[in-house]
Motif scaffolding. Structure first.
Motif, PDB file in Angstrom:
ATOM      1  N   THR A  16      63.878  19.624  94.375  1.00 19.59           N
ATOM      2  CA  THR A  16      62.428  19.563  94.585  1.00 19.59           C
ATOM      3  C   THR A  16      62.080  19.243  96.040  1.00 19.59           C
ATOM      4  N   VAL A  17      62.698  18.186  96.554  1.00 22.69           N
ATOM      5  CA  VAL A  17      62.321  17.729  97.890  1.00 22.69           C
ATOM      6  C   VAL A  17      62.680  18.767  98.951  1.00 22.69           C
ATOM      7  N   ASN A  18      63.874  19.355  98.837  1.00 19.26           N
ATOM      8  CA  ASN A  18      64.270  20.357  99.823  1.00 19.26           C
ATOM      9  C   ASN A  18      63.397  21.605  99.746  1.00 19.26           C
ATOM     10  N   THR A  19      63.115  22.058  98.526  1.00 22.49           N
ATOM     11  CA  THR A  19      62.288  23.255  98.386  1.00 22.49           C
ATOM     12  C   THR A  19      60.887  23.005  98.936  1.00 22.49           C
ATOM     13  N   PHE A  20      60.350  21.832  98.613  1.00 20.77           N
ATOM     14  CA  PHE A  20      59.007  21.494  99.083  1.00 20.77           C
ATOM     15  C   PHE A  20      58.957  21.449 100.609  1.00 20.77           C
ATOM     16  N   ASP A  21      59.930  20.747 101.202  1.00 23.49           N
ATOM     17  CA  ASP A  21      59.978  20.693 102.667  1.00 23.49           C
ATOM     18  C   ASP A  21      60.139  22.093 103.246  1.00 23.49           C
ATOM     19  N   GLY A  22      60.953  22.915 102.566  1.00 27.41           N
ATOM     20  CA  GLY A  22      61.176  24.283 103.032  1.00 27.41           C
ATOM     21  C   GLY A  22      59.904  25.097 103.017  1.00 27.41           C
ATOM     22  N   LEU A  23      59.134  24.966 101.944  1.00 31.89           N
ATOM     23  CA  LEU A  23      57.882  25.726 101.842  1.00 31.89           C
ATOM     24  C   LEU A  23      56.923  25.333 102.953  1.00 31.89           C
ATOM     25  N   ARG A  24      56.980  24.039 103.308  1.00 23.50           N
ATOM     26  CA  ARG A  24      56.051  23.595 104.350  1.00 23.50           C
ATOM     27  C   ARG A  24      56.579  23.843 105.760  1.00 23.50           C
ATOM     28  N   SER A  25      57.852  24.227 105.857  1.00 26.34           N
ATOM     29  CA  SER A  25      58.446  24.375 107.186  1.00 26.34           C
ATOM     30  C   SER A  25      58.051  25.692 107.844  1.00 26.34           C
ATOM     31  N   SER A  26      57.355  26.569 107.089  1.00 30.03           N
ATOM     32  CA  SER A  26      57.075  27.894 107.647  1.00 30.03           C
ATOM     33  C   SER A  26      56.161  27.769 108.862  1.00 30.03           C
ATOM     34  N   SER A  27      56.360  28.682 109.819  1.00 32.38           N
ATOM     35  CA  SER A  27      55.682  28.556 111.100  1.00 32.38           C
ATOM     36  C   SER A  27      54.189  28.861 110.987  1.00 32.38           C
ATOM     37  N   LYS A  28      53.398  28.014 111.631  1.00 28.41           N
ATOM     38  CA  LYS A  28      51.950  28.168 111.602  1.00 28.41           C
ATOM     39  C   LYS A  28      51.533  29.421 112.364  1.00 28.41           C
ATOM     40  N   GLU A  29      52.247  29.706 113.451  1.00 35.27           N
ATOM     41  CA  GLU A  29      51.920  30.890 114.258  1.00 35.27           C
ATOM     42  C   GLU A  29      52.123  32.164 113.443  1.00 35.27           C
ATOM     43  N   LEU A  30      53.237  32.198 112.690  1.00 34.86           N
ATOM     44  CA  LEU A  30      53.491  33.379 111.864  1.00 34.86           C
ATOM     45  C   LEU A  30      52.417  33.530 110.796  1.00 34.86           C
ATOM     46  N   LYS A  31      51.967  32.390 110.267  1.00 31.22           N
ATOM     47  CA  LYS A  31      50.924  32.443 109.246  1.00 31.22           C
ATOM     48  C   LYS A  31      49.657  33.052 109.837  1.00 31.22           C
ATOM     49  N   GLU A  32      49.294  32.606 111.055  1.00 26.81           N
ATOM     50  CA  GLU A  32      48.093  33.150 111.700  1.00 26.81           C
ATOM     51  C   GLU A  32      48.249  34.638 111.983  1.00 26.81           C
TER      52      GLU A  32
END
Lengths: 233, 251
Positions: free
Chosen positions: B135-151
Motif C-alpha cells: 500500500t505505502v509503496n504504491t501510494f507513494d509511487g502514484l504521487r511521485s509522478s511529475s507535475k510538469e508531465l501532468k501539465e
C-alpha cells in the motif's frame, strides 16, 4: 505578473518573447494553453474564444518531458492517442514523420538512449502532432550545448517553413530570438503592462551568418540594453 | 562472465558459514539443540514426500492467497487514497499505526475466529504482514509522478482518466515492485507464523510438530524449504519487473 497585456499574432508568424527570468513569460504560456485562467480579458485562438482552451494549442516545455517508460514511437504518438486515434493509425502516422524529423531508426529506442538534441526533436514532433496550428515553445533549446543549439535552431526554421504554423517562442538568448523570429516581444519588469515590440529586419530563408548584418547588430545592442536595464542586481 | 563473478563472494561466505556450522554442531553433538547441515539435508531427503506433497502445497496456498488479496486490497487502497484527500487523511494514519500492533500476539484471535481447519486464519496473518509495504509503496509511487508531465498532458487535452492510466500508473509501477519484493519475503514469514499458531498442515505447522518431538533436523528441514520459497518468490518478482519495466535496464 501580467496586467492589461494585449497583443495579437498573425497566422504563420514566428514570434519570440524575451525577458529576464521571473518576468512572466511562462505565465503567459500557461494562460494561452489554458492551464491558468486570466482574471480579466480574453484569449482568442484562431479568432475564437474557448471556455476550455486545454488541447487547443501545441505546447513544448523546457525539458523534453518524454516518458521514460515509452519508446520514442509511443512518446510521439501520445497526443494522437489522447485524441482517440487508434494505436495502429497513430503509429503509422508517427513512423511517416520520424525520418523528416531526423529520427529514423529510433522508434523502438527509449528516451534515455537518445542525446539531448534528439530528445528535443522527439518533443517537437510530439508538439506538432498535437495537430494545432499554434505552437508554444518554452525555451526548448536552453538545456542544449551551444553547438547543438545552433543546429537545432536551423532545423526548427526548416520545420517551421514546412509546417507553416504560428510559433510563439520563449527564450532569453537574444541571438536566438533575432535569428528565428519575425517579431520580438520584450517583457518589461513585472507586472507586464505593455510590450516592447521589435521587428527583425531580415528576409527569409535565413542563414546563421545573417545575424551579423550591421542593422541586426544594432538591434541586438538595443535589445540587450533594454534587458540589462531591467535586471536588478 | 561478470555475473558469475558477482556470485563468487556471497557463495564463498555462505559456504564458509555452513562449514563453521557443521563443525560446531559436530563438536556439540546434540542434534535436538543444533542439528548439523548434513543432518538437515538427510532429514529433508527422508521427509521429501510428505514435505513436498502435503505441507509445501498447504503453505503455498496460504502464501499465494494472502499475497493475492494483499495486492488487491493494498493497490485498491492506494488508488483510493490517491483519488480522495479524505480517504488519505482517514486511512494513512491507521495503516501506519496498524504496523505497531504485534501481529504474533493477536494472531491467536484469528485462529479462534476462523478455526484450525480453514486457511483463513493464516491468510489474514499473511495479509496483515504484507499489505503495508504494498500500500505505502504504491501510494507513494502514484504521487511521485511529475507535475510538469501532468501539465503537459493537460495541454494535450488529457482527461483525469488519461492522466491516471498514462502517467500515474506507469510512474507507480517501479515503486509497486519495490513494495512487492518486501511483501513476498514477508509473506513467507506471515504464513509460517499463522501455521505455527494453529494449523493441520503446512511447513510452519510441521516445523513446530518436530519441535515437540525434539527432532532438531526435523525443525530445520521445513525452514529450509520456507526460505527457498521466499527466495523463489523474490526472484519471480524480479523477473516480472525485468519483463514489464524494460526501459529501466538502460539506466
Amino acid at each position: 505578473m501580467l496586467e492589461k497585456l494585449s497583443f495579437n499574432v498573425k497566422p504563420g508568424e514566428f514570434i519570440s518573447i524575451v525577458g529576464p527570468s521571473g518576468s512572466g513569460k511562462s505565465t503567459l504560456f500557461k494562460l494561452i494553453t489554458g492551464l491558468e485562467e486570466p482574471s480579466f480579458g480574453d484569449i482568442l485562438i484562431n479568432g475564437e474564444s474557448y471556455d476550455n482552451r486545454l488541447g487547443r494549442v501545441g505546447y513544448m516545455p523546457q525539458q523534453d518531458l518524454l516518458m521514460p517508460w515509452r519508446t520514442i514511437l509511443s512518446n510521439a504518438a501520445l497526443p494522437l492517442e489522447l485524441k482517440g486515434v487508434k494505436q495502429q493509425d497513430a503509429h503509422h502516422q508517427v513512423m511517416g514523420l520520424l525520418e523528416e524529423f531526423g529520427l529514423k531508426g529510433t522508434e523502438h529506442k527509449y528516451p534515455s538512449d537518445l542525446s539531448g538534441g534528439m530528445r528535443q526533436r522527439v518533443s517537437f514532433l510530439r508538439t506538432v502532432l498535437s495537430g494545432s496550428n499554434v505552437l508554444l515553445l518554452d525555451e526548448p533549446f536552453s538545456s542544449l550545448d551551444a553547438i547543438t543549439r545552433l543546429t537545432m535552431q536551423e532545423w526548427l526554421l526548416d520545420q517551421w517553413e514546412k509546417w507553416k504554423t504560428t510559433v510563439l517562442f520563449i527564450t532569453h538568448d537574444v541571438d536566438e530570438a533575432l535569428f528565428l523570429s519575425d517579431r520580438i516581444f520584450v517583457f518589461t519588469k513585472s507586472p507586464v503592462k505593455k510590450l516592447e515590440e521589435v521587428n527583425v529586419p531580415l528576409d527569409r530563408p535565413r542563414k546563421l551568418r545573417d545575424i551579423h548584418h550591421p542593422e541586426v547588430i544594432q538591434l541586438k545592442e538595443h535589445l540587450l540594453d533594454q534587458l540589462r536595464a531591467r535586471v536588478e542586481l | 562472465m561478470k555475473r558469475l563473478k558477482d556470485f563468487i563472494a556471497p557463495s564463498l561466505l555462505v559456504f564458509a558459514l555452513i562449514v563453521c556450522w557443521e563443525m560446531i554442531a559436530r563438536f556439540i553433538g546434540m542434534a535436538f539443540i543444533l542439528p548439523s547441515p548434513t543432518q538437515v539435508v538427510v532429514k529433508l531427503w527422508e521427509l521429501k514426500n510428505i514435505l513436498l506433497l502435503v505441507h509445501l502445497p498447504a503453505t503455498l496456498q496460504v502464501i499465494l492467497t494472502g499475497l493475492f488479496l494483499s495486492i488487491v486490497l493494498g493497490v485498491g487502497l492506494a488508488v483510493w487514497m490517491n483519488l480522495s484527500k479524505v480517504a488519505e487523511k482517514t486511512f494513512y494514519p491507521i495503516i501506519i499505526s496498524s504496523q505497531t500492533i504485534p501481529i504474533i500476539a493477536i494472531a491467536p484471535i484469528f485462529v479462534l475466529w476462523f478455526g484450525y481447519t480453514t486457511i483463513w486464519a493464516k491468510v489474514v496473518v499473511t495479509i496483515l504482514i504484507t499489505f503495508f509495504p504494498i500500500t505505502v509503496n504504491t501510494f507513494d509511487g502514484l504521487r511521485s509522478s511529475s507535475k510538469e508531465l501532468k501539465e503537459l498532458l493537460l495541454t494535450m487535452g488529457a482527461r483525469k482518466m488519461d492522466i491516471f492510466f498514462k502517467l500515474q500508473v506507469p510512474s507507480a509501477l517501479p515503486h509497486f515492485y519495490s513494495g512487492l519484493k518486501v511483501a513476498v519475503t514477508l509473506s513467507v514469514i506471515g504464513a509460517a507464523i499463522g501455521e505455527w499458531l494453529g494449523a493441520q498442515a503446512g511447513l510452519g505447522y510441521f516445523s513446530r510438530r518436530m519441535m515437540t518431538q525434539f527432532d532438531g533436523a526435523g525443525v530445520f528441514a521445513p525452514i529450509v524449504l520456507l526460505s527457498i520459497v521466499g527466495i523463489v518468490l523474490f526472484l519471480l518478482v524480479i523477473l516480472l519487473e525485468k519483463i514489464t519495466l524494460k526501459w529501466r535496464k538502460t539506466e
